[in-house]
Motif scaffolding. Structure first.
Motif, short mmCIF file in Angstrom:
data_model
loop_
_atom_site.label_atom_id
_atom_site.label_comp_id
_atom_site.label_asym_id
_atom_site.label_seq_id
_atom_site.Cartn_x
_atom_site.Cartn_y
_atom_site.Cartn_z
N ASP A 274 36.37 29.47 33.99
CA ASP A 274 37.16 28.78 34.68
C ASP A 274 36.43 28.50 35.94
OD1 ASP A 274 38.98 28.49 32.71
OD2 ASP A 274 40.14 30.52 33.48
N CYS A 275 35.29 28.83 36.25
CA CYS A 275 34.82 28.72 37.53
C CYS A 275 34.22 27.07 37.78
CB CYS A 275 33.57 29.65 37.78
SG CYS A 275 32.76 29.46 39.26
N ASN A 510 33.96 38.71 45.14
CA ASN A 510 33.59 37.70 44.23
C ASN A 510 32.18 37.99 43.70
OD1 ASN A 510 32.59 35.05 43.80
ND2 ASN A 510 33.67 34.01 45.24
N THR A 580 36.33 35.33 49.90
CA THR A 580 37.62 35.66 48.99
C THR A 580 37.35 36.09 47.48
OG1 THR A 580 37.91 33.35 48.67
CG2 THR A 580 39.00 34.07 50.51
N TYR A 581 38.31 36.66 47.17
CA TYR A 581 38.15 37.04 45.33
C TYR A 581 38.74 35.68 44.73
CZ TYR A 581 38.32 39.39 41.13
OH TYR A 581 38.04 40.28 39.83
N PRO A 582 37.93 35.16 43.73
CA PRO A 582 38.37 33.83 43.33
C PRO A 582 39.38 34.13 42.30
CG PRO A 582 36.25 34.56 42.54
CD PRO A 582 36.56 35.48 43.50
N HIS A 583 40.06 32.82 41.99
CA HIS A 583 41.19 32.76 40.79
C HIS A 583 40.56 32.93 39.66
CE1 HIS A 583 40.14 28.59 39.66
NE2 HIS A 583 39.85 28.34 40.69
N TRP A 584 39.41 32.52 39.50
CA TRP A 584 38.58 32.64 38.25
C TRP A 584 38.07 33.95 37.87
CZ3 TRP A 584 33.65 33.97 39.41
CH2 TRP A 584 33.27 33.68 40.64
N GLU A 587 41.52 39.93 36.66
CA GLU A 587 42.23 41.20 37.62
C GLU A 587 42.36 42.37 36.86
OE1 GLU A 587 43.06 41.07 40.95
OE2 GLU A 587 42.96 39.05 41.55
#
Length: 594
Positions: A274-275, A510, A580-584, A587
């Motif tokens: 997704d990145c 990241n 920032t820690y990315p959404h892609w 977790e």
């Protein structure tokens, strides 16, 4: 006798011992994580020690994962051929045509001619042209192509200086003889007697010329018969190392520049689909300034280490060229003239080369819409490998020359044409061993993920999150740089990527912040002749000793890690929003941690 047998069969014994020593892992623990760890350890040991050929070791996951029930054979096999391989095929088509039609030699010589013939700038010229070629060709091919030119120039410089000094010495001797004859005529017989008394005694010498010759002979005894003076030897060392290091540094600049970049790109896109933030253009934007800085610092370091750094000599303007400089210019000009005018095949190859680069850059530049918007119905379908294949196919299609034959009547007729490259020529350039090695790495990474070993590693590494981020990045970069000196670069990055990815996820950083520096540092194999092929090529010319490479390489390694650290905390950070820690990124690791 027994010890000699052990040495003879050392690789066989290492294979057997490695398999047996780690066998308790799957037998005692009985978990998929332990079984995958067993495979990982075996493969890593074989890659580092080269007990088996690298590509043969890369096939082990295809054998062991199905046997342990980690992945079915069809799923493992699919990992051995991915988008990376299509990209590699297109790039090798380009490299084959460039080398076949001597375009690489023309580019290198033209760039050196533009820089000038001052020895300091000449070295920079060779480094710049080597780095540029290495962006598109393999590091090994680039070093192998440039080194004969460098060797010819270096030998010509040494010969020209020796001839110039011999001519100058002859002129001084003639002047001295004429002066003595004039003195004899003016002063008469009395002085002539004194002159007779001053004649050298057999076995002794008070002649300045002979003293100078003795000094040169002593210097030769230190540096060998190849070099007239120590400085000549230092110059040869400098030029050799400049080729080795610049061919490696140039490979950092593009995704296709070196196999480690390609391996990282495929691993990253597979793990984080997704990145969609890494492509040819974005890689070039962050790596090009880094490579330029490192190339410049390496040039200064090598100059200072071997010849000293004379700023007056560097920036002298309007002065007459020395004999050395004229010799350099003559050799380079002669080599360039041998190529003749630019041929049709070179022009076509250059046009395709430029077209490929432009298509890569404009595919999805980020700051403006790319041409992939034309295929918006299928987002993510078109990649850099699509461009590589389109242009690669052209090399098999475009005519290079007409094939003729003589008929029975003696008439010459055309019956076919040959393309820019043939399949046989492509096969001779295609590094199939690297293709299999990379496939084994992908299979290994998939096995770590499916078995849960990646999550387990992430949990165990999570305490590292208490350390400062810069220290984590520095430690991982130094580990990679050290390991790559004794293991091949592709093997090093393939072993470490499945470990560093879960580490980044575990400490909620990241992944690019840790993976990018580690990938770049994998190429910093500057210390030893066996560390990478360019080092081995320049070492084979006989100018260098291992200690020379260690001293020079240690400095370049330190500079490389420092520049990478600078880049990751300055211009690379805003490009990929590394703070920032990315959404892609998943977790999962943090949720499963106790």
């Amino acid at each position: 006798m027994k010890l000699s047998y052990v040495l003879v069969y050392r690789r066989f014994l290492l294979v057997i011992l490695s398999v047996l020593v780690f066998l308790p892992l799957p037998l005692v623990l009985h978990s998929k994580e332990a079984e995958c760890a067993y495979v990982l350890f075996i493969v890593a040991i074989f890659w580092i020690t080269e007990a088996l050929p690298l590509s043969v070791t890369a096939l082990l996951p295809g054998l062991m994962f199905p046997l342990f029930g980690i992945m079915p054979s069809t799923q493992v096999a699919s990992a051995y051929f991915k988008d990376f391989h299509l990209l590699l095929i297109g790039v090798i088509c380009l490299a084959t045509s460039i080398e076949k039609w001597n375009l690489h030699k023309r580019i290198a010589l033209r760039m050196v001619m533009m820089v000038g013939v001052n020895p300091v700038w000449l070295t920079l010229g060779f480094m710049s042209s080597t780095a540029f070629l290495s962006m598109w060709l393999s590091n090994t091919s680039t070093a192998a192509m440039v080194m004969p030119i460098v060797e010819a120039v270096a030998q010509q410089i040494i010969n020209a200086e020796a001839e110039a000094e011999a001519t100058q010495m002859t002129y001084l001797n003639e002047s001295a003889i004429h002066g003595l004859e004039a003195d004899e005529t003016a002063i008469g017989p009395e002085t002539n007697e004194k002159t007779e008394k001053m004649k050298p005694i057999p076995g002794h010498s008070n002649d300045a010329v002979e003293t100078s010759s003795k000094m040169d002979t002593e210097k030769n005894s230190v540096t060998g018969t190849k070099y007239r003076t120590v400085k000549d030897h230092m110059m040869c060392k400098l030029m050799c190392l400049s080729v080795a290091y610049s061919s490696t540094i140039g490979g950092l600049t593009t995704i296709t520049g070196t196999s480690t970049n390609l391996i990282f790109n495929e691993h990253f896109n597979s793990r984080y689909p997704d990145c969609r933030c890494l492509n040819f253009g974005s890689w070039f934007l962050f790596s090009f300034p880094l490579a330029i800085i490192l190339l410049f610092l390496s040039w200064i370091w090598l100059q200072w280490l071997f010849l000293g750094f004379n700023f007056k000599e560097m920036f002298k303007c309007g002065k007459t060229k020395t004999v050395k400089e004229k010799a350099c210019a003559d050799v380079i000009k002669q080599e360039y003239e041998k190529l003749g005018p630019m041929r049709y095949q070179e022009i076509v190859t250059l046009v395709i080369f430029i077209t490929m680069a432009l298509l890569w850059f404009s595919r999805d530049p980020g700051f403006i819409p790319g041409w992939t918007q034309l295929f918006s119905e299928y987002p993510g379908f078109v990649t850099d490998s699509t461009v590589a294949l389109i242009t690669g196919l052209l090399f098999f299609l475009i005519p290079a020359k007409i094939l003729t034959k003589t008929t029975s009547t003696g008439e010459i007729v055309a019956f076919d044409y040959s393309p820019l490259i043939t399949w046989k020529e492509f096969q001779s350039f295609m590094p199939w061993d690297i293709a299999i090695l990379v496939g084994g790495g992908f299979a290994l990474a998939d096995g770590c993920q499916v078995s849960g070993l990646s999550i387990w590693i992430g949990n165990k590494l999570s305490p590292l999150g208490s350390l400062p981020l810069w220290l984590i990045i520095l430690i991982s970069s130094l580990i990679v740089t050290s390991l790559t000196e004794v293991a091949s670069n592709p093997a090093t990055i393939t072993i470490l990527l499945p470990i560093l990815s879960p580490l980044a996820e575990a400490i909620h950083v990241n992944p690019l912040r840790i993976l990018l520096p580690s990938t770049l540092c994998t190429s910093f194999a500057f210390l030893l002749p066996v560390a990478n092929p360019p080092n081995a090529i320049v070492f084979s010319y006989g100018h260098l000793k291992v200690i020379d490479m260690v001293k020079a390489g240690l400095g370049v390694n330190i500079l490389g890690v420092a520049v990478v650290m600078l880049a990751i905390f300055t211009w690379i950070e805003p490009m990929f929003d590394l703070s920032t820690y990315p959404h892609w990124a998943p977790e999962i690791v943090n949720q499963t941690m106790p």
